[in-house]
Design a protein around this motif. Structure first.
Motif, short mmCIF file in Angstrom:
data_model
loop_
_atom_site.label_atom_id
_atom_site.label_comp_id
_atom_site.label_asym_id
_atom_site.label_seq_id
_atom_site.Cartn_x
_atom_site.Cartn_y
_atom_site.Cartn_z
N THR A 5 -4.42 -7.94 -0.20
CA THR A 5 -4.14 -7.02 -1.30
C THR A 5 -5.42 -6.26 -1.62
O THR A 5 -6.46 -6.85 -1.88
CB THR A 5 -3.64 -7.77 -2.54
N GLU A 12 -4.49 -0.21 -9.25
CA GLU A 12 -3.26 -0.16 -8.45
C GLU A 12 -3.38 -1.07 -7.22
O GLU A 12 -4.24 -0.86 -6.38
CB GLU A 12 -3.02 1.28 -7.99
N ARG A 14 -2.19 -2.72 -3.56
CA ARG A 14 -1.42 -2.43 -2.35
C ARG A 14 -1.58 -3.64 -1.44
O ARG A 14 -2.69 -3.97 -1.05
CB ARG A 14 -1.95 -1.19 -1.64
N THR A 15 -0.48 -4.28 -1.11
CA THR A 15 -0.51 -5.45 -0.23
C THR A 15 -0.03 -5.01 1.15
O THR A 15 1.02 -4.38 1.28
CB THR A 15 0.37 -6.58 -0.78
N VAL A 16 -0.85 -5.34 2.16
CA VAL A 16 -0.56 -4.94 3.53
C VAL A 16 -0.72 -6.13 4.46
O VAL A 16 -1.31 -7.15 4.09
CB VAL A 16 -1.48 -3.78 3.98
N ASN A 31 -3.86 1.13 7.30
CA ASN A 31 -2.86 1.25 6.24
C ASN A 31 -3.19 2.33 5.23
O ASN A 31 -2.60 2.37 4.15
CB ASN A 31 -2.69 -0.11 5.56
N ILE A 33 -5.62 2.87 3.15
CA ILE A 33 -6.02 2.39 1.83
C ILE A 33 -7.07 3.34 1.26
O ILE A 33 -8.10 3.57 1.88
CB ILE A 33 -6.60 0.95 1.91
#
Length: 106
Positions: A5, A12, A14-16, A31, A33
């Motif tokens: 994450t 904010e 973002r889990t990838v 991803n 990011i």
């Protein structure tokens, strides 16, 4: 796949999925990011992939090498939890890793 994450400077998350054996920086780039510039491409020759490792993960991630510490001198707002994401290898032990990107990169 190992879940990572990334939390940006505004909070904010973002889990990838990260590929084991790659780096956290490579995972961020794959991803898209925001906040990870990676100008040197992962050669530990800049500080543009600087992240803050969440407290609960600092021990598992480990300490920076001397070369990494030297590069962190060029990063903005360095904290005790600062690491260069190009120097953190993705592995099953890091499943759930949480890192925060700074508001500005070096």
């Amino acid at each position: 796949m190992t879940k990572i994450t990334f939390i940006d400077a505004t909070g904010e998350p973002r889990t990838v999925d990260g590929q084991d054996g790659s780096t956290v920086m490579e995972t961020a780039l794959r991803n898209s990011i925001p906040g990870i510039e990676a100008e040197c491409g992962g050669a530990c020759a800049c500080a543009t992939c600087h992240v803050y490792v969440s407290d609960e993960w600092t021990e598992k991630v480990g300490s920076p090498s001397q070369m990494e510490e030297d590069m962190l001198d060029f990063a903005f707002e360095v904290r005790p939890s600062s690491r260069l994401s190009c120097q953190i290898k993705v592995s099953p032990e890091l499943d759930g890793l949480v890192v925060t990107t700074p508001a500005k990169q070096g």
